[in-house]
Design a protein around this motif. Sequence first.
Motif, mmCIF file in Angstrom:
data_model
loop_
_atom_site.group_PDB
_atom_site.id
_atom_site.type_symbol
_atom_site.label_atom_id
_atom_site.label_comp_id
_atom_site.label_asym_id
_atom_site.label_seq_id
_atom_site.Cartn_x
_atom_site.Cartn_y
_atom_site.Cartn_z
ATOM 1 N N ARG A 40 13.701 64.356 -7.642
ATOM 2 C CA ARG A 40 14.142 65.567 -8.025
ATOM 3 C C ARG A 40 12.629 66.049 -8.114
ATOM 4 N N LEU A 41 12.536 66.921 -8.035
ATOM 5 C CA LEU A 41 11.372 68.313 -8.196
ATOM 6 C C LEU A 41 10.292 68.904 -9.538
ATOM 7 N N VAL A 42 9.676 68.477 -10.264
ATOM 8 C CA VAL A 42 9.027 69.282 -11.243
ATOM 9 C C VAL A 42 7.982 69.408 -10.708
ATOM 10 N N LEU A 43 8.471 71.231 -11.385
ATOM 11 C CA LEU A 43 7.377 72.178 -10.536
ATOM 12 C C LEU A 43 6.631 72.692 -12.296
ATOM 13 N N VAL A 44 5.601 72.589 -12.733
ATOM 14 C CA VAL A 44 4.463 72.895 -13.960
ATOM 15 C C VAL A 44 4.507 73.742 -13.993
ATOM 16 N N ASP A 45 3.734 75.144 -13.875
ATOM 17 C CA ASP A 45 2.926 76.040 -14.002
ATOM 18 C C ASP A 45 2.309 76.173 -15.294
ATOM 19 N N THR A 67 18.272 69.325 -9.124
ATOM 20 C CA THR A 67 17.489 68.950 -8.836
ATOM 21 C C THR A 67 15.866 69.171 -8.869
ATOM 22 N N VAL A 68 15.852 70.352 -9.343
ATOM 23 C CA VAL A 68 14.782 71.346 -9.469
ATOM 24 C C VAL A 68 14.306 71.275 -10.816
ATOM 25 N N LEU A 69 13.645 71.351 -11.926
ATOM 26 C CA LEU A 69 12.831 71.272 -12.823
ATOM 27 C C LEU A 69 11.734 72.042 -13.353
ATOM 28 N N LEU A 70 11.312 72.692 -14.342
ATOM 29 C CA LEU A 70 10.547 73.651 -14.495
ATOM 30 C C LEU A 70 10.054 72.780 -15.942
ATOM 31 N N ALA A 71 8.579 73.291 -15.775
ATOM 32 C CA ALA A 71 8.022 72.953 -17.101
ATOM 33 C C ALA A 71 6.642 73.979 -17.135
ATOM 34 N N ALA A 72 6.068 74.133 -18.529
ATOM 35 C CA ALA A 72 4.922 74.314 -18.218
ATOM 36 C C ALA A 72 4.318 74.030 -19.168
ATOM 37 N N GLU A 73 2.579 73.906 -18.699
ATOM 38 C CA GLU A 73 1.591 73.888 -19.933
ATOM 39 C C GLU A 73 0.544 74.508 -19.505
ATOM 40 N N PRO A 74 0.109 75.636 -21.184
ATOM 41 C CA PRO A 74 -0.725 76.630 -21.100
ATOM 42 C C PRO A 74 -2.216 76.543 -20.824
ATOM 43 N N ARG A 75 -2.229 75.325 -21.254
ATOM 44 C CA ARG A 75 -3.490 74.835 -20.876
ATOM 45 C C ARG A 75 -4.283 74.233 -19.489
ATOM 46 N N ARG A 76 -5.634 75.497 -18.899
ATOM 47 C CA ARG A 76 -5.562 74.945 -17.872
ATOM 48 C C ARG A 76 -5.815 73.578 -17.105
ATOM 49 N N GLY A 77 -5.788 72.941 -16.062
ATOM 50 C CA GLY A 77 -6.171 71.637 -16.270
ATOM 51 C C GLY A 77 -5.523 70.512 -15.287
#
Length: 357
Positions: A40-45, A67-77
């Motif tokens: 599975r693929l985890v894409l983190v914006d 197969t594709v999970l989406l996540a978000a992390e607003p704090r950059r880095g």
Amino acid sequence: MRDYDDMETFIVVPCLNEKASLAATCASLGFGRGMDPIGRLVLVDNGSTDGTPAVMEQVQIDSAKGTVLLAAEPRRGYVPARRAGITAVLACARMEQTPLNQVLVLQADADTIYLKGYVDAMRSAFSGMPGQMLEGCAVTNRDFNTQYPEFTRLCRMVDEKMEPLLAPEEDQIVIDDKVSAFSLSDYLSWGEHQEEIDAFGQQVHAETTRLFLRALRAGGAQHVKVPDACALPSRRKVFSQAPAYFASSGFPRDPAWAMAWMRLEDSAKFLRSPFTSPMTTRLIRSRQRHQLALFALLPSILRGATPSEFALSEVICEARLLFAQNPPGQILGKMLSLADQEGGALDAAIMSYGHCM
């Protein structure tokens, strides 16, 4: 060879303004319309402003269901984004009641193309035993070498001359984040990705190298090279920061450090004609110091991996004490500080071995 039926594979990809390259990266990993992905693929914006989230959603729609999970992390880095992605993997493993030592986490970058068989090769290299840090191979695109033959020739000249001084491949400590993998249980036991600053207050990059340093301190960790898992990284930093990229031997440095070199030499000019630059000698020596610090001195500090005649015993003893008492970021900061000292201990060692150019 282990049985893979009980092993779950997750590929974590941080995404910051990668609209132009993300779909191709995902396709190279086996995700997209009509593909049969492994794991599975985890894409983190990571706070994108260029439409990257829409590309992430399209990859999820086009790929096999679930197969594709989406996540978000607003704090950059990279550290916050990678942590967020692996946290999503952990939540999924717990929900599915998968033992954490049966979860393999592959780290990938959104601007890198992974060659055929990459995921399979990484899975095959994973024995299931605790303590494995897997590392594939980042290779240079032939088109780049053809387009910039003088830059490529200079890199090879310096690197071939320095190679006899460096520790064996299996003893190396520096890990390329974008072609690395480890079990989820090891990641947690090693303390996860951490943000750190060095003794000068600068953010320390190379988060997977620092993770591996903590693993070595805990004991039982092993660096496993996977030569059949190859990837073509983006050359954006080479194009935009060629002098700095060359000077650090590709090791990530903070923006202020890179800009100091960029003010001295134009990137495009250096790529085209590096031998004519008035800065070439200084850039070569910086590259040599970085290689000696990171690929000879650092392994010697932690593994005793360099030859007995290595001429930096006092530095090694001091750094070993530092490593025993401080976070990994401090030891990397020490290595980079040594690499930045023109006319210092590393330059003296290079000259004593007759490797000055």
